[in-house]
Design an enzyme around this catalytic site. Structure first.
Site, PDB file in Angstrom:
ATOM      1  N   ASP A 238      -0.790  -6.531   7.330  1.00  0.00           N
ATOM      2  CA  ASP A 238       0.145  -6.034   8.475  1.00  0.00           C
ATOM      3  C   ASP A 238       0.953  -7.094   8.758  1.00  0.00           C
ATOM      4  OD1 ASP A 238      -0.185  -4.096  11.490  1.00  0.00           O
ATOM      5  OD2 ASP A 238       1.534  -4.989  10.508  1.00  0.00           O
TER       6      ASP A 238
ATOM      7  N   GLU B   7       2.800  -4.048   5.548  1.00  0.00           N
ATOM      8  CA  GLU B   7       3.072  -3.307   6.550  1.00  0.00           C
ATOM      9  C   GLU B   7       4.079  -3.853   7.652  1.00  0.00           C
ATOM     10  OE1 GLU B   7      -0.269  -1.557   8.454  1.00  0.00           O
ATOM     11  OE2 GLU B   7       0.689  -1.545  10.395  1.00  0.00           O
TER      12      GLU B   7
ATOM     13  N   ARG C 148      -7.808  -3.548   5.260  1.00  0.00           N
ATOM     14  CA  ARG C 148      -6.643  -4.320   5.668  1.00  0.00           C
ATOM     15  C   ARG C 148      -7.027  -5.789   6.056  1.00  0.00           C
ATOM     16  NH1 ARG C 148      -3.591  -4.253  11.395  1.00  0.00           N
ATOM     17  NH2 ARG C 148      -5.070  -5.267  12.103  1.00  0.00           N
TER      18      ARG C 148
ATOM     19  N   HIS D  92       3.477  -7.124  11.007  1.00  0.00           N
ATOM     20  CA  HIS D  92       3.467  -6.784  12.263  1.00  0.00           C
ATOM     21  C   HIS D  92       4.830  -7.053  12.721  1.00  0.00           C
ATOM     22  CE1 HIS D  92       1.961  -5.797  16.310  1.00  0.00           C
ATOM     23  NE2 HIS D  92       1.204  -5.075  15.594  1.00  0.00           N
TER      24      HIS D  92
ATOM     25  N   GLU E 185      -5.367   4.902   8.881  1.00  0.00           N
ATOM     26  CA  GLU E 185      -6.065   3.919   9.538  1.00  0.00           C
ATOM     27  C   GLU E 185      -7.145   4.332  10.306  1.00  0.00           C
ATOM     28  OE1 GLU E 185      -3.292   1.878  12.026  1.00  0.00           O
ATOM     29  OE2 GLU E 185      -4.684   0.047  12.243  1.00  0.00           O
TER      30      GLU E 185
END
Ligand code: CS2
Ligand code: MG
Length: 401
Positions: free
Chosen positions: A209, A235, A147, A211, A338
């Site tokens: 991500d 993500e 990531r 978020h 993860e």
């Protein structure tokens, strides 16, 4: 086998964790993670005041009945605090069930479907060069998936980026306030991902991500801009209370979408899955109803081409990771797990069987979950109030962090 005691243990070996330990009349014990980052005491109180008194005297083997009893019996269903408490009970009872059978829990879930649980690591950098160094380190450590999170020019602090060895966003009792600019982020990120892909080629799986910080059309724009770099997933592009918002993203981009770490029941994601608006479901054992409920989410996902992508941040204890790996090694539609390694002091408080090797986590074959809590050591780390940050726009408007 009757439950004779249940202890709620709050400990802070570098960060706060809440753990439930259930004791039975046959001497078997089970553990469940009950950590909710920034709200650890809320779950501890819910367990202590409203759950533990109901557990004493119950048959430890009646996992499903206990789940339904705590879920429907509360009347006020769902929500992160309630469901994290139920998750902890469920996880601990599966731990006991496995120990009673003398089998690792994955053997009770249908056995192994793979040799190891493929994990992704976190690479972050305040600038692109430092990010590339981090990606290189993870690839050298054997990670097949990475990531990537980058600083944004003009923004002092953004989610997922830290110059400290251990990333812990819950860094103060009163939330740290950071300033956010969607425009600066959208202008900067595609170039960062392009550099990473150019540097490391097509072999490594790359994830990012968002978020929860974009609107659906902004996320559609970002997904389209990232298509040339073949992300494995983008993500949490937008806050997911409005599941239908994901239709807009899907209409515009083929970049795969991963969502779910803030969900706590199947109802939070049923439309996303049934309409195939996402490609990975990231719900966790600790927040989405434990092993019993998360496997239902996984099964619904399997019917709709959706794979698992379990949340596994350091604000979920090794108890959660151990349980997550029992599902990850057996679920037919497993995608990725993860992996943010915990600190040595956390690992000492939570001795466990799982091990990292060559891009995989291996759950081990100990009966139950293969994890425990050292209560004497845990007692040496008192709780320390810590809240997650909040984001504001330059004009002061409160924004998703
Ligand atoms: C993040 C989490 O790991 C992730 O995907 O979204 O680290 C999240 O920020 C924390 O779990 C919040 O406590
Ligand atoms: Mg996330």
């Amino acid at each position: 086998m009757i439950i004779t005691d249940a202890r709620v243990i709050v400990t802070s070996p570098g960060r706060n964790f809440t753990t439930l330990k259930i004791v039975t009349d046959e001497g078997l014990t089970g553990v469940g993670d009950a950590t909710l980052n920034g709200r650890e005491l809320a779950v501890a109180a819910y367990l202590t005041e409203h759950v533990v008194p109901l557990l004493i005297g119950r048959d430890a083997g009646r996992i499903e009945d206990t789940w339904q009893y705590l879920y429907k019996g509360a009347y006020w269903r769902r929500g992160p605090v309630t469901m994290t408490a139920i998750s902890a009970v469920d996880t601990a009872l599966w731990d006991i069930k496995g120990k009673q059978a003398g089998l690792p829990v994955h053997q009770l879930l249908g056995g192994r479907s793979r040799d190891g649980v493929t994990v992704y690591g976190h690479a972050n950098g305040t600038d692109t060069d430092s990010l590339l160094t981090e990606v290189d380190r993870l690839i050298r450590e054997g990670y097949r998936a990475v990531r990537v999170q980058s600083g944004v020019p003009g923004l002092e602090k953004v989610y997922g980026v830290s110059d400290r060895d251990v990333y812990e966003p819950a860094d103060s009792a009163v939330p740290t306030e950071t300033v956010w600019s969607t425009e600066a982020y959208l202008d900067h990120l595609p170039g960062v991902v392009a550099r990473v892909r150019e540097e490391f080629g097509p072999g490594v799986k790359l994830l990012h991500d968002v978020h929860h910080r974009l609107t659906p059309i902004e996320a559609a724009r970002l997904g389209k801009a990232l298509e040339p770099y073949a992300l494995t997933w983008l993500e949490d592009p937008v806050p997911a209370e409005l599941q239908s918002g994901y239709r807009i993203i899907r209409r515009h981009t083929t970049t795969p979408i991963a969502v779910g770490e803030v969900f706590n029941t199947i109802w939070d994601c049923a439309d996303l899955i049934r309409e195939q608006l996402i490609d990975y479901i990231r719900c966790s054992v600790v927040h989405a109803g434990g092993i019993s409920h998360l496997r239902r989410i996984h099964d619904l996902a399997a019917l709709h081409h959706v794979r698992t992508g379990a949340h596994g941040a350091t604000d979920m204890s090794p108890v959660c990771m151990a349980a997550s790996l029992q599902l990850g090694i057996s679920a037919p539609n497993f995608g990725l797990q993860e992996h943010m390694p915990h600190t040595a002091e956390t690992d000492a408080v939570f001795p466990h069987a799982y091990r990292y090797a060559d891009g995989y986590l291996h759950p081990g074959d100990e009966p139950g979950l293969g994890v425990d809590i050292d209560e004497d050591l845990a007692a040496r780390y008192p709780y320390k109030a810590a809240s997650l940050p909040v984001n504001r726009l330059a004009d002061g408007t409160l924004h998703s962090w």
